[in-house]
Motif scaffolding. Structure first.
Motif, PDB file in Angstrom:
ATOM      1  N   LEU A  86      10.640   1.525   5.698  1.00  0.00           N
ATOM      2  CA  LEU A  86      11.715   1.029   4.844  1.00  0.00           C
ATOM      3  C   LEU A  86      11.842   1.854   3.570  1.00  0.00           C
ATOM      4  O   LEU A  86      12.952   2.104   3.080  1.00  0.00           O
ATOM      5  N   VAL A  87      10.701   2.291   3.019  1.00  0.00           N
ATOM      6  CA  VAL A  87      10.739   3.116   1.807  1.00  0.00           C
ATOM      7  C   VAL A  87      11.410   4.450   2.085  1.00  0.00           C
ATOM      8  O   VAL A  87      12.189   4.965   1.272  1.00  0.00           O
ATOM      9  N   GLU A  88      11.125   5.029   3.269  1.00  0.00           N
ATOM     10  CA  GLU A  88      11.679   6.343   3.594  1.00  0.00           C
ATOM     11  C   GLU A  88      13.157   6.286   3.947  1.00  0.00           C
ATOM     12  O   GLU A  88      13.932   7.166   3.549  1.00  0.00           O
ATOM     13  N   TRP A  89      13.592   5.252   4.672  1.00  0.00           N
ATOM     14  CA  TRP A  89      14.908   5.314   5.306  1.00  0.00           C
ATOM     15  C   TRP A  89      15.856   4.171   4.951  1.00  0.00           C
ATOM     16  O   TRP A  89      17.029   4.208   5.341  1.00  0.00           O
ATOM     17  N   ALA A  90      15.397   3.148   4.256  1.00  0.00           N
ATOM     18  CA  ALA A  90      16.254   1.992   3.972  1.00  0.00           C
ATOM     19  C   ALA A  90      16.575   1.910   2.478  1.00  0.00           C
ATOM     20  O   ALA A  90      15.881   2.515   1.655  1.00  0.00           O
ATOM     21  N   PRO A  91      17.607   1.168   2.131  1.00  0.00           N
ATOM     22  CA  PRO A  91      17.904   0.984   0.710  1.00  0.00           C
ATOM     23  C   PRO A  91      16.908   0.033   0.051  1.00  0.00           C
ATOM     24  O   PRO A  91      16.111  -0.619   0.717  1.00  0.00           O
ATOM     25  N   TRP A  92      16.964  -0.053  -1.282  1.00  0.00           N
ATOM     26  CA  TRP A  92      16.126  -0.943  -2.094  1.00  0.00           C
ATOM     27  C   TRP A  92      14.650  -0.810  -1.726  1.00  0.00           C
ATOM     28  O   TRP A  92      13.995  -1.785  -1.322  1.00  0.00           O
ATOM     29  N   PRO A  93      14.049   0.373  -1.872  1.00  0.00           N
ATOM     30  CA  PRO A  93      12.677   0.606  -1.393  1.00  0.00           C
ATOM     31  C   PRO A  93      11.630  -0.299  -2.033  1.00  0.00           C
ATOM     32  O   PRO A  93      10.611  -0.591  -1.410  1.00  0.00           O
ATOM     33  N   LEU A  94      11.859  -0.756  -3.268  1.00  0.00           N
ATOM     34  CA  LEU A  94      10.877  -1.615  -3.930  1.00  0.00           C
ATOM     35  C   LEU A  94      11.102  -3.100  -3.673  1.00  0.00           C
ATOM     36  O   LEU A  94      10.336  -3.938  -4.173  1.00  0.00           O
ATOM     37  N   HIS A  95      12.138  -3.452  -2.907  1.00  0.00           N
ATOM     38  CA  HIS A  95      12.488  -4.856  -2.759  1.00  0.00           C
ATOM     39  C   HIS A  95      12.669  -5.333  -1.316  1.00  0.00           C
ATOM     40  O   HIS A  95      12.361  -6.485  -1.000  1.00  0.00           O
ATOM     41  N   LEU A  96      13.199  -4.465  -0.445  1.00  0.00           N
ATOM     42  CA  LEU A  96      13.643  -4.924   0.869  1.00  0.00           C
ATOM     43  C   LEU A  96      12.510  -5.513   1.697  1.00  0.00           C
ATOM     44  O   LEU A  96      12.678  -6.549   2.351  1.00  0.00           O
ATOM     45  N   VAL A  97      11.341  -4.872   1.694  1.00  0.00           N
ATOM     46  CA  VAL A  97      10.240  -5.357   2.517  1.00  0.00           C
ATOM     47  C   VAL A  97       9.828  -6.773   2.121  1.00  0.00           C
ATOM     48  O   VAL A  97       9.519  -7.623   2.964  1.00  0.00           O
ATOM     49  N   THR A 153       0.807  -1.226   0.000  1.00  0.00           N
ATOM     50  CA  THR A 153       0.000   0.000   0.000  1.00  0.00           C
ATOM     51  C   THR A 153       0.841   1.277   0.000  1.00  0.00           C
ATOM     52  O   THR A 153       0.614   2.169  -0.831  1.00  0.00           O
ATOM     53  N   PRO A 154       1.838   1.454   0.899  1.00  0.00           N
ATOM     54  CA  PRO A 154       2.652   2.673   0.822  1.00  0.00           C
ATOM     55  C   PRO A 154       3.465   2.773  -0.465  1.00  0.00           C
ATOM     56  O   PRO A 154       3.914   3.867  -0.822  1.00  0.00           O
ATOM     57  N   LEU A 155       3.657   1.647  -1.140  1.00  0.00           N
ATOM     58  CA  LEU A 155       4.448   1.640  -2.373  1.00  0.00           C
ATOM     59  C   LEU A 155       3.633   1.992  -3.609  1.00  0.00           C
ATOM     60  O   LEU A 155       4.218   2.250  -4.666  1.00  0.00           O
ATOM     61  N   TYR A 156       2.305   2.001  -3.504  1.00  0.00           N
ATOM     62  CA  TYR A 156       1.495   2.248  -4.696  1.00  0.00           C
ATOM     63  C   TYR A 156       1.831   3.575  -5.391  1.00  0.00           C
ATOM     64  O   TYR A 156       1.995   3.617  -6.610  1.00  0.00           O
ATOM     65  N   PRO A 157       1.937   4.696  -4.642  1.00  0.00           N
ATOM     66  CA  PRO A 157       2.342   5.939  -5.333  1.00  0.00           C
ATOM     67  C   PRO A 157       3.737   5.847  -5.959  1.00  0.00           C
ATOM     68  O   PRO A 157       3.998   6.460  -6.993  1.00  0.00           O
ATOM     69  N   VAL A 158       4.640   5.078  -5.317  1.00  0.00           N
ATOM     70  CA  VAL A 158       5.986   4.897  -5.875  1.00  0.00           C
ATOM     71  C   VAL A 158       5.914   4.091  -7.164  1.00  0.00           C
ATOM     72  O   VAL A 158       6.560   4.431  -8.166  1.00  0.00           O
ATOM     73  N   TYR A 159       5.123   3.025  -7.153  1.00  0.00           N
ATOM     74  CA  TYR A 159       4.925   2.243  -8.378  1.00  0.00           C
ATOM     75  C   TYR A 159       4.328   3.116  -9.480  1.00  0.00           C
ATOM     76  O   TYR A 159       4.736   3.034 -10.655  1.00  0.00           O
ATOM     77  N   GLN A 160       3.341   3.943  -9.116  1.00  0.00           N
ATOM     78  CA  GLN A 160       2.724   4.822 -10.114  1.00  0.00           C
ATOM     79  C   GLN A 160       3.748   5.783 -10.718  1.00  0.00           C
ATOM     80  O   GLN A 160       3.750   6.017 -11.931  1.00  0.00           O
ATOM     81  N   ALA A 161       4.618   6.324  -9.877  1.00  0.00           N
ATOM     82  CA  ALA A 161       5.638   7.243 -10.377  1.00  0.00           C
ATOM     83  C   ALA A 161       6.640   6.541 -11.294  1.00  0.00           C
ATOM     84  O   ALA A 161       7.088   7.102 -12.287  1.00  0.00           O
TER      85      ALA A 161
END
Length: 396
Positions: free
Chosen positions: A159-170, A36-44
């Motif tokens: 994780l998206v805000e502060w960790a590396p690999w925002p689309l993968h790490l979680v 869910t928090p990644l949806y706007p990132v995926y859209q971008a």
């Protein structure tokens, strides 16, 4: 002394089994809210519309429904452990697809696989928890999903805000968690004996024991309201916050979902000693206040009020879930539990995905703020219907 030691050992095994089952259910629901928090990132990254976003969300729910309709009763015949293991393996494959995703097609495939795995898991894990503790099973079944969705949304947002690999790490973290749970499953004692009829149970049917039908119908309005609210949050809340307030933070979107689900879990713990009827009355009241405040927040563009409204509505979300589940599930016998749990989740997930999908289509034509306004108005009307029904039952 030997008898006492054996009893203590059995109690430890029961407690450890409940802990494993509840944590596994929590993990499945955490994985369901993680995107869910990644949806706007995926859209971008991949430039797709709000309608496609809700399709990504809805296809998960529809595949989950397909699993519930075909496999929801399977553990009543094969036993709990084999079905849980199969669901874990499918979920691990879904996490691998998320990790490899480089376009919306991969995202759709991952959500289909994840939905099917979660559909298998929710009914069998819910039934297995009831097997081990029929009195507190509804509490575990109510709290674990709420906490899971909160952990998934907040953890992913952080994780998206502060960790590396925002689309993968979680997804990598979740993959390791599911692998560990699959290994621990080998030490879980089976709670139900095998019986014939497994193949016939795969025919899509909705099975409600006669003694539970009245309760299922009575709780339908509030159940539809809470699951529709949850579906809207998990699909469109981060995008709505961006449209209404201008906030572009993935963490804020995760916080909104966390506010809803975490306060839902706390309300379940707070109300666990109340009767189902009392819980449902509190749920409808909190939903009316929370959704009304959310409506004001969207119109005014106030992020602080949106998050506060999410906390209040979340209390209604969790207590409505608990009240409906406690009204219905204890009425089933042991070999009816997985089938009834599957039916309950079919109804719930239809309310979870269909209104959200319609909202995504409408947002394309009218905008997210106008769509959210209409959605909230319908929810308020549905909650009023539920509240009137409860009042009539009290005076009957």
């Amino acid at each position: 002394m030997v008898q006492t030691a054996d009893t203590c050992l059995d109690q430890r095994h029961t407690r450890s089994g409940i802990a494993l089952l509840a944590s596994t259910l929590l993990s499945f629901l955490a994985a369901s809210s993680a995107p869910t928090p990644l949806y706007p990132v995926y859209q971008a990254h991949w430039a797709f519309s709000p309608a496609m976003l809700t399709l990504v969300f809805a296809i998960y729910a529809f595949s989950l429904l397909a699993a519930l309709l075909t496999l929801g009763k399977l553990s009543d015949y094969l036993g709990r452990r084999p079905v849980i293991l199969a669901a874990l393996l499918l979920e691990m494959l879904a996490m691998a697809l998320f990790i490899e995703a480089d376009g919306v097609g991969w995202l759709l495939a991952a959500r289909v696989m994840q939905g099917f795995a979660t559909g298998m898991a929710t009914s069998v894990l819910g039934a297995a928890l009831l097997d081990r503790n029929p009195e507190r099973g509804p509490l575990f079944n109510s709290v674990a999903p709420q906490l899971g969705m909160a952990c998934g949304a907040l953890g992913c947002g952080m994780l998206v805000e502060w960790a590396p690999w925002p689309l993968h790490l979680v997804y990598l973290v979740l993959l390791l968690v599911f692998a560990a749970q699959a290994l621990l499953l080998w030490w879980l004692p089976e709670s139900i004996s095998r019986r014939p009829g497994a193949l016939a149970s795969l025919r899509p049917t909705l099975r409600v024991p006669p003694q539970a039908r009245g309760a299922l119908w009575r709780t339908l309005p509030v159940n539809v309201a809470v699951w529709s609210l949850g579906g809207f949050y998990l699909s469109l809340a981060p995008s709505l916050i961006r449209a209404a307030t201008g906030s572009n933070s993935a963490l804020v979107g995760g916080l909104a979902v966390t506010a809803l689900t975490l306060s839902g879990a706390l309300s379940i713990l707070w109300l666990r000693q109340h009767t189902a009827q009392q819980v449902l009355r509190i749920a409808t009241t909190l939903l009316l206040i929370g959704v009304g405040a959310m409506l004001v927040a969207v119109q005014a563009g106030w992020l602080w009020l949106f998050l506060l409204a999410s906390l209040v509505a979340g209390g209604g979300f969790g207590s409505g879930f608990l009240g409906a589940l406690r009204s219905v599930m204890p009425l089933a016998h042991a070999h009816e539990r997985a089938g009834l749990m599957a039916t309950y989740y079919v109804i719930s997930y239809l309310a979870f995905c269909v209104p959200a999908l319609l909202a995504g289509v409408m947002a394309r034509h009218f905008g997210l703020v106008a769509t959210a306004t209409g959605f909230a108005t319908v929810l308020i009307g549905l909650t009023l219907v539920a509240l009137i029904g409860l009042a009539r039952r009290d005076h009957a």
